[in-house]
Design an enzyme around this catalytic site. Sequence first.
Site, PDB file in Angstrom:
ATOM      1  N   HIS A  50       1.721 -18.024  48.915  1.00  0.00           N
ATOM      2  CA  HIS A  50       2.968 -18.609  48.994  1.00  0.00           C
ATOM      3  C   HIS A  50       2.616 -19.996  48.688  1.00  0.00           C
ATOM      4  CE1 HIS A  50       6.632 -19.841  51.286  1.00  0.00           C
ATOM      5  NE2 HIS A  50       5.875 -20.589  51.778  1.00  0.00           N
ATOM      6  N   ARG A  57      16.638  -1.695  14.774  1.00  0.00           N
ATOM      7  CA  ARG A  57      15.587  -1.773  13.563  1.00  0.00           C
ATOM      8  C   ARG A  57      15.426  -0.372  13.368  1.00  0.00           C
ATOM      9  NH1 ARG A  57      13.431  -6.737  12.645  1.00  0.00           N
ATOM     10  NH2 ARG A  57      11.250  -5.875  11.839  1.00  0.00           N
ATOM     11  N   VAL A  80      21.598  -5.197  15.104  1.00  0.00           N
ATOM     12  CA  VAL A  80      21.997  -3.922  15.555  1.00  0.00           C
ATOM     13  C   VAL A  80      20.964  -2.802  15.597  1.00  0.00           C
ATOM     14  CG1 VAL A  80      24.504  -4.162  14.932  1.00  0.00           C
ATOM     15  CG2 VAL A  80      22.973  -3.225  13.085  1.00  0.00           C
ATOM     16  N   GLY A 126       0.776  -1.188  -0.115  1.00  0.00           N
ATOM     17  CA  GLY A 126      -0.049   0.146   0.019  1.00  0.00           C
ATOM     18  C   GLY A 126       0.605   1.261   0.121  1.00  0.00           C
TER      19      GLY A 126
END
Length: 474
Positions: free
Chosen positions: A451, A279, A277, A122
Amino acid sequence: MSEQFDVVVIGAGPAGYVAAIRAAQLGLKTACVDAFVGKDGKPALGGTCLNIGCIPSKALLDSSKRFHDIEHNLAAHGISTEKASIDVGAMVGRKDKIVKQFTGGITQLFKANKVTPIAGYGTLHPNREVRIKGHDGSEATITGKHVILATGSVPIELPFAKFDGKHVVDNAGALDFESTPKRLGVIGAGVIGLELGSVWKRLGAEVTVIEALPDFLAAADADIAKIAAREFKKQGLDIQLGSKVSAVEVKGDEVHVTYNDGKADQSLVVDKLLVAVGRRAATKGLLADGTGVEINERGQIVVDDHCHTAAENVWAIGDCVRGPMLAHKGSEEGIAVAELIAGKPGHVNLDLVPWVIYTEPELAWVGKTEAQCKAEGIPVKTGSFPFAAIGRAVAMNETAGMVKVIAHAETDRLLGVHMVGPVVSELVAEAVVAMEFHGSAEDLARICHAHPSLAEAVHEAALAVDKRAIHKAN
Ligand code: NAD
């Protein structure tokens, strides 16, 4: 006349598909355009996250963890087995099946919500006209009263280490190795480098990670990063900090990497090299002339606090705009924008987006680090609690790590909660809720925690802020 929609979303990743579904839920006639093609050559919804990111990497992390547990961790439980073996093809096949299940799931969700999916590339033209180039070369034009740009991000390529899909790979390539590489090099000790480096390390690869920055995981709280570095070192991940790569050369079936570790040039020979590294926003070819949408110097689409661009009724969300490149951040922006379009309130609090790194142990955090608070002149008090003193963690034999709570020294308001340890990807949710409700360390300390559970580490760390942890000396 082109078909008119209330909302046209470009991009069907976790930002775009979520925006489309929410818009449709709100009664808006919605289309979602996406160009991604899956491994089977067919269009696939879900973007990077579902196809070549979050979901497939978690599938491989889980498989490799089970293998690693058999090899290294089950003996402590009194369980012995014959030597384990791994069928990498079967492991990758399971991952592909999961990906298909989820991308197919988005197709079903689109159907159920009456979102129109359109496969193809698009481009936004003036007056919110979206022209779509189909995979068969066909062309179509649709128009939106509103357009949401959600085109995501692409891996940054180093000029001297071009991706070839075979020896020098990006995240997608490192999800599809046919066998475990004997030697794997990774450039970048960030999220992708550590997660995918861990996958192949657990399966037997020698993994060397080369990181330019002198500090390990500079975005994380320093105390948490220190524990993570210690654990990764114990696992045999060789992480070279403060190292700059100057050359990468593929020679036959080997990759020769030259880097400088700050003292001298070093050379590394590996079978595969993963370059992770960072984007950058994926906006190439997205905007025709005259749309009015602005792009900043980092290539991101410029938006205001509500993800509105400089063009009327054109919005942008997810990795292609400012803020952390995280799927859940994009999804929240998608929901917020769909609601704003429908005349409802919509907002995303970028200060409280949780981070998770799915290594072993996992890292998770929300809010500011102690160093950030100091740099901003905010007085803090902190409390921490180790998983080694948590019954559930000891029973699981997963005792590495801790939870650290940072609160304002005077008001006690929670400023950051940082964790490294077992399943902290789940534990961080409690901290996000507490902080969204403007909670204090005292609030967390007064909440009853089951717990035995791992969440007790959050409770005890909150108690420790006031030096009243029960199960450790304060
Ligand atoms: P990153 O930003 O997390 O890490 C990149 C690392 O590479 C940094 O430490 C950087 O200092 C280093 N680097 C940059 N240039 C270098 C060079 N020339 N030599 C050596 N080191 C260098 O980026 P990533 O790991 O590529 O991930 C990309 C994005 O994807 C990130 O924004 C991350 O948030 C997102 N992601 C998130 C998850 C998750 O949430 N678990 C998983 C995967 C990816």
